[in-house]
Scaffold this active site. Structure first.
Site, PDB file in Angstrom:
ATOM      1  N   PRO A 109       0.790  -1.241   0.000  1.00  0.00           N
ATOM      2  CA  PRO A 109       0.000   0.000   0.000  1.00  0.00           C
ATOM      3  C   PRO A 109       0.821   1.290   0.000  1.00  0.00           C
ATOM      4  CG  PRO A 109       0.066  -0.917   2.208  1.00  0.00           C
ATOM      5  CD  PRO A 109       0.821  -1.868   1.347  1.00  0.00           C
ATOM      6  N   GLY A 110       2.137   1.195  -0.084  1.00  0.00           N
ATOM      7  CA  GLY A 110       2.899   2.407  -0.381  1.00  0.00           C
ATOM      8  C   GLY A 110       3.740   2.981   0.733  1.00  0.00           C
ATOM      9  N   GLY A 111       3.794   2.324   1.878  1.00  0.00           N
ATOM     10  CA  GLY A 111       4.589   2.854   3.001  1.00  0.00           C
ATOM     11  C   GLY A 111       6.045   3.067   2.607  1.00  0.00           C
ATOM     12  N   ASP A 130       2.590  -2.719  -8.719  1.00  0.00           N
ATOM     13  CA  ASP A 130       1.860  -3.695  -7.920  1.00  0.00           C
ATOM     14  C   ASP A 130       0.876  -4.414  -8.828  1.00  0.00           C
ATOM     15  OD1 ASP A 130       1.827  -4.132  -4.700  1.00  0.00           O
ATOM     16  OD2 ASP A 130       0.012  -4.891  -5.658  1.00  0.00           O
ATOM     17  N   ASP A 157       2.828  -6.786 -12.756  1.00  0.00           N
ATOM     18  CA  ASP A 157       3.535  -7.811 -11.994  1.00  0.00           C
ATOM     19  C   ASP A 157       5.033  -7.508 -12.068  1.00  0.00           C
ATOM     20  OD1 ASP A 157       4.881 -10.283 -11.309  1.00  0.00           O
ATOM     21  OD2 ASP A 157       2.962 -11.290 -11.596  1.00  0.00           O
ATOM     22  N   ASP A 174      10.583  -5.680  -1.895  1.00  0.00           N
ATOM     23  CA  ASP A 174       9.936  -6.022  -0.621  1.00  0.00           C
ATOM     24  C   ASP A 174       8.914  -7.093  -1.019  1.00  0.00           C
ATOM     25  OD1 ASP A 174       9.260  -5.815   2.123  1.00  0.00           O
ATOM     26  OD2 ASP A 174       7.512  -4.620   1.561  1.00  0.00           O
ATOM     27  N   CYS A 225       8.742 -10.137   5.273  1.00  0.00           N
ATOM     28  CA  CYS A 225       8.366 -10.175   6.687  1.00  0.00           C
ATOM     29  C   CYS A 225       8.070 -11.630   7.067  1.00  0.00           C
ATOM     30  CB  CYS A 225       7.202  -9.237   6.999  1.00  0.00           C
ATOM     31  SG  CYS A 225       5.698  -9.595   6.106  1.00  0.00           S
TER      32      CYS A 225
END
Lengths: 295, 158
Positions: A109-111, A130, A157, A174, A225
């Site tokens: 979402p862009g953080g 994205d 993609d 990420d 993560c």
């Protein structure tokens, strides 16, 4: 192969004893927007009390808050973002971002896109990709709220990134991953080894294409993560053998990457990666790659 | 003049902005201002977002972005400065009472648009003047109706 006990045993073999973690809310000051605005004092006057996160340049824990940190005027004006502490690390590992061409492979979402733009002070350019259209709307809102001026966003993609025909100075992967139990209460119920293997394979595909887009002297930061070595150290061991990249030394919060995973000996340079077991932050893995000098 | 919707909107606040046509792009009625460094990276026309989002035109009406409002707030646009309580209520979608207006820049005429700024000079949105901003006898009356405010970022994601 799934369930809490299975993973508890796995983590034990990797040197970590599973512990319950209560994640602390963290924010990151958007310095480009907040310059000279005494943001810490302003938030304190609203009853939002912060504590500096020692291993981050612009990160703060929310120690106590009378209001929602995501609903203050300061937040809505883009003076800060809510961003988990470990998630603030990957972008901070790039050197010299100002004026650079940057690829953000899985941006929504862009953080991290906003963090890149902030460090770049809106110079240069970011191509943010994205694959999920609904998440792009959240990304667009985030960019508008934080007054980002140097990003172009595509519904694409990351495996298609080479079709853009651009060589980037900095590439952020990420990677979409299996996540971790500290950030998802139902993680043990929902995850299986099959998911993890599927994600690890997709990550290798993304990484392959991301390296193709990297300029000769560029830097690539890879992060997940996930706590699962298949998505982390094993993928990095694969990358240095298959993609002509080297793992760089990084100086950040976390433990050295594992070089022996369930009896398999990995390249010693994998120790330069950082593995963050849940505790102060959620679980995380991060490393920095450059093209190998000996191709 | 693809950016006329933008410049016409801005003119309502008593100012002009010059948009470089080479760097102003429209995509599905949404207007973006890009810079010279970003333009070479826009290799595909099917982008979702680019540069500074200025606003969108829909059915003949222009809806400005908060980026555009912030840009014009730094110029000599018609604007009011309000106190902290009124600023918060405005973000929650409420109107501005005359007694909450600390300063007025511009004509302050009824039925004109005005930017709403907090005491830090940050633009919170804009509204339409419906009352007399300077009439000391009408302090408890609504002076500015809310048209758009930054609280919209929260409302959009509900």
């Amino acid at each position: 192969m799934s369930g809490k006990e299975f993973y508890q045993n796995r983590y034990q073999q990797l040197g970590y004893t599973l512990q319950e973690v209560k994640l602390r809310q963290a924010i990151r000051i958007n310095n480009t927007n907040a310059k000279g605005k005494k943001i810490i004092e302003r938030l304190a006057s609203l009853g939002v009390h912060l504590e500096k996160i020692p291993f981050l340049q612009s990160g703060y824990w929310v120690v106590d808050s009378k209001v929602s940190a995501g609903a203050t005027a300061e937040y809505l004006l883009g003076l800060y973002s809510i961003q988990e502490a470990a998630a603030q690390i990957p972008v901070s590992l790039f050197s010299d971002l100002k004026g650079k061409k940057v690829l953000d492979c899985a941006a929504a979402p862009g953080g991290k896109t906003v963090q890149l733009a902030d460090i770049m002070e809106n110079t240069g350019g970011i191509v943010a990709l994205d694959v999920d259209k609904r998440r792009l709307a959240a990304l667009g809102n985030h960019l508008e709220r934080c007054h980002v001026a140097n990003a172009v966003v595509y519904l694409l993609d990351a495996r298609q990134a080479p079709t853009l025909g651009i060589k980037f100075d900095r590439v952020l992967v990420d990677a979409p991953c299996s996540g971790n139990y500290a950030a998802d209460r139902d993680w043990f119920k929902n995850r299986t080894q099959k998911d993890i293997e599927r994600n690890a394979a997709a990550q290798r595909e993304i990484l392959t294409k991301a390296v193709e887009c990297l300029s000769d002297h560029g830097e690539l930061v890879y992060s997940t993560c996930s706590l699962e070595p298949e998505e982390d150290e094993l993928n990095m061991d694969w990358a240095i053998k298959q993609l002509n990249v080297e793992i760089q030394e990084i100086d950040c919060y976390g433990n050295s990457g594992l070089t022996n995973v369930f009896g398999k000996q990995l390249d010693s340079s994998v120790a330069r990666c950082k593995r963050i077991w849940p505790g102060e932050t959620q679980g995380f893995f991060v490393c920095k790659l450059k093209r190998s000098k000996t191709q | 003049m693809k950016a006329r919707a933008v410049t016409n909107f801005v003119a309502q606040f008593g100012i002009d902005i010059a948009l470089n046509p080479e760097l102003t792009v429209e995509k599905n009625g949404r207007f973006y201002l890009v810079n010279a460094a970003l333009k070479p990276l826009m290799v595909r026309s099917d982008f979702f977002y680019a540069g500074v989002f200025l606003g969108k035109a829909k059915e003949g009406k222009f809806f400005p972005s908060f980026n555009l409002l912030s840009i014009i707030a730094k110029k000599d646009a018609a604007r009011i400065v309000v106190g902290s309580k009124a600023a918060w209520l405005f973000i929650c979608g409420r109107p501005i009472l005359a007694k909450s207006v600390l300063r007025v820049f511009g004509s302050g005429k009824k039925n004109t648009h005005v930017l709403v700024l907090n005491e830090f000079g940050e633009c919170l949105g804009f509204g339409r003047i419906v009352g007399n901003l300077r009439d000391k006898g009408a302090m408890d009356e609504i002076a500015v109706r809310n048209v758009s405010d930054v609280g919209d970022f929260l409302r959009r994601e509900r």
